[in-house]
Design an enzyme around this catalytic site. Structure first.
Site, mmCIF file in Angstrom:
data_model
loop_
_atom_site.group_PDB
_atom_site.id
_atom_site.type_symbol
_atom_site.label_atom_id
_atom_site.label_comp_id
_atom_site.label_asym_id
_atom_site.label_seq_id
_atom_site.Cartn_x
_atom_site.Cartn_y
_atom_site.Cartn_z
ATOM 1 N N LYS A 7 64.988 -62.560 89.313
ATOM 2 C CA LYS A 7 65.376 -62.459 87.899
ATOM 3 C C LYS A 7 66.902 -62.391 87.771
ATOM 4 O O LYS A 7 67.456 -62.599 86.708
ATOM 5 C CB LYS A 7 64.692 -61.247 87.272
ATOM 6 C CG LYS A 7 63.159 -61.348 87.240
ATOM 7 C CD LYS A 7 62.532 -60.041 86.752
ATOM 8 C CE LYS A 7 61.008 -60.082 86.807
ATOM 9 N NZ LYS A 7 60.368 -60.834 85.722
ATOM 10 N N HIS B 204 49.861 -66.047 87.691
ATOM 11 C CA HIS B 204 51.053 -65.570 86.981
ATOM 12 C C HIS B 204 52.317 -65.659 87.814
ATOM 13 O O HIS B 204 53.340 -65.054 87.475
ATOM 14 C CB HIS B 204 50.860 -64.110 86.571
ATOM 15 C CG HIS B 204 49.834 -63.890 85.508
ATOM 16 N ND1 HIS B 204 50.139 -63.829 84.164
ATOM 17 C CD2 HIS B 204 48.500 -63.720 85.592
ATOM 18 C CE1 HIS B 204 49.034 -63.611 83.486
ATOM 19 N NE2 HIS B 204 48.025 -63.543 84.316
ATOM 20 N N LYS C 212 59.963 -62.447 72.770
ATOM 21 C CA LYS C 212 60.143 -61.316 71.843
ATOM 22 C C LYS C 212 61.571 -61.303 71.281
ATOM 23 O O LYS C 212 61.776 -61.062 70.093
ATOM 24 C CB LYS C 212 59.820 -59.999 72.570
ATOM 25 C CG LYS C 212 58.366 -59.879 73.011
ATOM 26 C CD LYS C 212 58.151 -58.842 74.086
ATOM 27 C CE LYS C 212 56.738 -58.921 74.655
ATOM 28 N NZ LYS C 212 56.549 -58.109 75.889
ATOM 29 N N THR D 134 57.968 -63.143 79.048
ATOM 30 C CA THR D 134 57.462 -62.907 77.683
ATOM 31 C C THR D 134 58.512 -62.150 76.868
ATOM 32 O O THR D 134 58.573 -62.271 75.651
ATOM 33 C CB THR D 134 56.146 -62.101 77.733
ATOM 34 O OG1 THR D 134 56.285 -61.045 78.677
ATOM 35 C CG2 THR D 134 54.979 -62.976 78.119
ATOM 36 N N LYS E 24 63.826 -56.142 81.963
ATOM 37 C CA LYS E 24 62.698 -56.705 82.721
ATOM 38 C C LYS E 24 62.661 -55.959 84.049
ATOM 39 O O LYS E 24 63.582 -55.225 84.378
ATOM 40 C CB LYS E 24 62.899 -58.212 82.963
ATOM 41 C CG LYS E 24 64.258 -58.567 83.529
ATOM 42 C CD LYS E 24 64.528 -60.075 83.519
ATOM 43 C CE LYS E 24 64.803 -60.625 82.126
ATOM 44 N NZ LYS E 24 63.950 -61.786 81.859
ATOM 45 N N ARG E 25 61.610 -56.135 84.824
ATOM 46 C CA ARG E 25 61.574 -55.474 86.132
ATOM 47 C C ARG E 25 62.751 -55.942 86.960
ATOM 48 O O ARG E 25 63.247 -57.066 86.806
ATOM 49 C CB ARG E 25 60.252 -55.790 86.822
ATOM 50 C CG ARG E 25 59.047 -55.061 86.262
ATOM 51 C CD ARG E 25 59.144 -53.586 86.446
ATOM 52 N NE ARG E 25 59.152 -53.195 87.842
ATOM 53 C CZ ARG E 25 58.091 -52.663 88.492
ATOM 54 N NH1 ARG E 25 56.936 -52.509 87.854
ATOM 55 N NH2 ARG E 25 58.169 -52.305 89.749
#
Ligand SMILES: [N-]=[N+]=N[C@]1([C@H](N)O)O[C@H](CO)[C@@H](O)[C@H](O)[C@H]1O
Length: 829
Positions: A571, A374, A679, A675, A565-566
């Site tokens: 990111k 992952h 969504k 993910t 998100k985290r």
């Protein structure tokens, strides 16, 4: 245990168990029975939690019949089962999903009303089980939901952490973690089975011995052990009568209490074993993508896989089952490297306990496992020091060495004289310390290795495991992630569900490709108007929640720009912050006319791992900017930053349907898939994103016109990093960026305290490992395109509707079908 005449007169003893009547009256009777006899209270005196627990239990009764039947048929049919091994499951609240799966929602709402109870009050009572960190844990939850809905026999195995992911609070804008005591009010969805507890050994030594038939063998002499108690949770399929099982293990002492020591007055010592044992499943490690190398973490990993393997072999298979045929009955999917210690554990069970020949056992093992990677971050690939393994799991270390020896023998035969290759591919590395590379062990043992998006799987082959993909090209494959449409559209977005149902029927919930039937309606002005009404209603619902939950007021009519998100540097929440700062700076400096600015609300949701300093500095900066902007009369009608604390699945279900813009801005080559991106697109938000992870496939499916792409591609990133990157030079050469960073460093957001933002500013200027400054210009140009697009609501809705119509591919049902066909070779019942 009982004679045929008893079975004849007591059908419930042998099943099939009949579920309570699907009627308002039937439900109310069952509910009141549960309240009185299960929770032990009268309705007149029941608290909201009593009512919630009784309702949960009652709904569970409706599912129990199918559950018991499912288990019986699965065992009797002797079919191949998918065993999903995951250290994390981010399940979200259960009640809504159970009501959806059983089709009981309307009956329950009416039944409760007749009892003077409001269903949504009870739904709000449920504490979500936060047994995961982020994407990986939620993916596991989506996958088991899809397998149940596809009628595939699956057992999800994991850990029942007493404390899940911490509850995030903000104190003076800084993250403060609170323990997540999710079990404090009990958990009506779990079914404990202490009688099925499994003993798990640790420590000690190993020895050679000669067994009764004179064969020299090795065995483990463990020095301590704990008990693993299974807690079963129902995983209901959607409207198909199937209920699979999620079996989570809780650790407790084999000898919980030592009375002699207690009587000697040393009370703490008397319960030390219990405390020590319980620690194993006490708390989830809160790191996402950066593993914790602590021994307790390894104990957790071995604990749940040892319980799960023994549980399956001894409780799911007939006593006389020949384990040479194990691959016909089970495929264990390894959800990242966390459960990979299962490989030497299965070898130990087959060779040491069942006396199977090594080569035969290895042949079985290689067919029983598959591995999903992952991540792409080198630091996220787990390695366990051999010293720690020798202390905790000495026999497993021996088995790993033996596996590695056999593997390297093969490599040397295939590449004679290429010792460098053998060293590169060795499961055991000596640098920087002697350790076991779990991703390598998983790749050697696994029948298949897959990444979670096309780009990720390609980078896995080319950059992370190149020697292995060259050696075993057929072993490597890709299965792009997916999300369950039941929770993330049908449950989370009822307003949109109604519009879709009225337009194309209800089949899409289990066949998401049917969303494509919405494509023509993107050209229909009336449908576009109704789509905008849905988005507006979802924004209103979110606004009500945020003011009640966090005291955050969402201005009306703003473009809702959402990044949830985290918190992780790759990111690039910091780049989002630079965009906000730049827009704000240009308004207050008069560089741009406020009248030309698109009113925006920037919503953040993000937890930082407690030990991740730069992530916490970024959270502090976002909150400081949010407070300053809210108080600045010059801009607070145009720019708002909302950062609700404790982002989790429940908040995501309210945030995602309300969003206009989805921020997927990671540095290309770093986000394995994502993910959340799926969504948002499925709920009609446009994506501004880089060509990273699954963004690439989203853009390919929705079309370049309906995706706002920016930034370097992965090869361009690799090229820049190879050429050498100097963030300070970028800062100096871009006036907008310079003014934004200078404002951040000026103390403007921290009552003049110029040092407060130093750690973040210094990191951006002199480190910027994930090239936020390098992609800044391309990013703000893309954001200008967003403003332009949003100025035409009809054109924007058309693109949003096309996003929905073209992203049915991102259903976790599709992901599961691909795993079934290409990796598990298992099928639906
Ligand atoms: N660990 N891990 N990996 C992740 C996520 N952080 O949980 O797994 C998720 C599920 O595969 C991915 O979508 C995401 O890109 C990746 O970073």
């Amino acid at each position: 245990r009982f004679g045929p005449e008893f079975a004849a007169t007591h059908p419930l003893a042998v099943g099939p168990v009949v579920s309570p009547p699907h009627s308002v009256d039937g439900f109310v009777k069952e509910f009141l029975r549960e309240l009185n006899f299960g929770t032990g209270v009268l309705l007149s005196r029941a608290t909201v939690n009593d009512q919630y627990v009784a309702l949960a239990r009652t709904v569970a009764h409706y599912l129990a019949a199918r559950w018991l039947e499912g288990g019986r048929t699965r065992r009797e049919a002797g079919v191949k089962v998918v065993g999903y091994l995951s250290a994390e499951y981010l399940l979200g609240r259960q009640l809504g999903n159970a009501l959806l799966a059983t089709g009981l929602r309307d009956i329950v709402e009416e039944g409760l009303e007749s009892c003077g109870i409001n269903l949504s009050t009870l739904r709000a009572q449920e504490v979500e089980p936060g047994l995961g960190n982020g994407g990986l844990g939620r993916l596991a939850a989506c996958f088991i939901d899809s397998l149940a809905t596809l009628n595939v026999p699956c057992i999800g195995y994991g850990i029942r952490y007493e404390y899940g992911i911490f509850r995030q609070t903000f104190v003076d804008g800084r993250q403060v973690e609170q323990p997540d005591a999710w079990l404090s009010l009990g958990s009506p969805w779990e079914f404990p089975h202490p009688e099925a507890a499994v003993q798990v050994d640790f420590g000690g030594t190993t020895e050679e011995y000669v067994d009764e038939d004179g064969t020299p063998r090795r065995r483990w002499l463990p020095s301590w052990n704990v008990l693993g108690v299974p807690y079963n949770y129902m995983v209901p399929g959607y409207h198909n009568g199937r209920v699979n099982t999620l079996r989570l293990w809780s650790a407790q002492a084999t000898k919980a209490f030592d009375l002699q020591i207690f009587n000697s007055g040393d009370y703490a010592e008397a319960v030390r074993a219990q405390t020590f044992a319980e620690n194993i499943s006490k708390v989830l490690y809160p790191e996402d993508s950066t593993p914790q190398g602590r021994e307790l973490r390894l104990q957790q990993q071995y604990f749940f896989v040892a319980c799960s393997l023994r549980d399956f072999i001894e409780r799911e298979l007939p006593a006389d089952f020949d384990l040479h045929d194990l691959p016909e009955r089970i495929i264990f999917q390894l959800n990242d490297t966390h459960p990979v210690i299962a490989v030497p554990e299965l070898m130990r069970l087959l060779v040491d306990e069942r006396k199977m020949d090594w080569d035969e056992a290895w042949a079985v093992t290689q067919k029983c496992f598959a591995y999903t990677c992952h991540t792409l971050l080198p630091e996220a690939l787990e390695v366990w020091p051999t010293e720690m393994l020798a202390k905790l799991l000495p026999r497993h270390l021996e088995i790993i060495y033996q596996i590695n020896d056999g593997f390297l023998r093969e490599v040397r035969e295939a590449f004679p004289g290429d010792e460098m290759r053998a060293r590169r591919m060795s499961i055991v590395t000596d640098y920087p310390e002697r350790a076991v590379r779990m991703a390598y062990l998983a790749t050697v043992a696994g029948a298949k290795v897959n990444g979670v998006a096309e780009l990720h799987s390609q980078l896995l082959r080319d950059k992370v495991l190149p020697d292995f993909s060259e050696y075993w090209p057929e072993k490597f494959t890709n299965v792009t992630n997916g999300v369950t449409p039941r929770r993330f559209i049908r449950l989370a977005n009822w307003n949109f569900t109604r519009l879709i149902n009225e337009t194309i029927g209800t089949g899409w919930v289990t066949d998401l490709d049917r969303l494509a039937e919405l494509e023509p309606y993107a050209e229909d002005p009336e449908f576009r108007a109704r789509f905008r009404q849905v988005k507006a209603a979802n924004k209103e619902r979110l606004a009500k929640l945020l003011v009640a939950r966090d005291g955050i007021v969402l201005p009306e009519g703003h473009l809702l720009d959402v990044m949830v998100k985290r918190l992780h540097e790759y990111k690039r929440q910091s780049m989002k912050l630079l965009h906000i700062l730049s827009t704000y700076e240009q308004i207050i400096s008069g560089a741009i006319d406020p009248a030309t600015v698109t009113p925006r609300t920037f919503v953040f949701g993000a937890k930082a791992a407690p030990g991740y300093k730069m992530a916490k500095e970024t959270i502090f900066a976002i909150n400081a900017v949010a407070a300053t902007l809210a108080a600045d009369e010059r801009t607070n009608h145009l720019l708002t930053v909302a950062f609700p604390a404790n982002y989790n699945v429940t908040l995501a279900e309210k945030l995602i349907p309300a969003a206009d813009l989805s921020e997927q801005i990671s540095l290309a080559g770093k986000e394995a898939s994502g993910t959340g991106n799926m969504k948002f697109a499925l709920n009609g938000a446009l994506t501004i994103g880089t060509d990273d992870g699954a963004n690439v496939e989203i853009r390919e499916l929705v079309g370049d016109d309906n995706f706002i792409l920016f930034g370097m591609s992965e090869p361009e990133v690799a090229d820049l990093q190879a050429r050498g990157y100097n963030p300070a030079a970028v800062y100096e050469s871009n006036p907008l960026l310079k003014r934004a960073i200078d404002l951040l460093a000026s103390g403007h957001f921290t009552e003049g305290n110029r040092d407060a933002m130093n750690p973040l500013v210094m990191d951006l200027l002199y480190n910027d490992r994930f090239l936020a400054l390098a992609d800044f210009q391309s990013y703000i140009e893309a954001q200008a395109k967003v403003d332009e697009l949003y100025a035409d609501p009809d054109a924007w809705s058309r693109k949003a509707i096309l996003n929905v119509a073209r992203t049915g591919f991102f259903s976790s049902d599709r992901s599961m079908r691909e795993y079934l066909d290409r990796i598990w070779h298992a099928k639906a019942l």
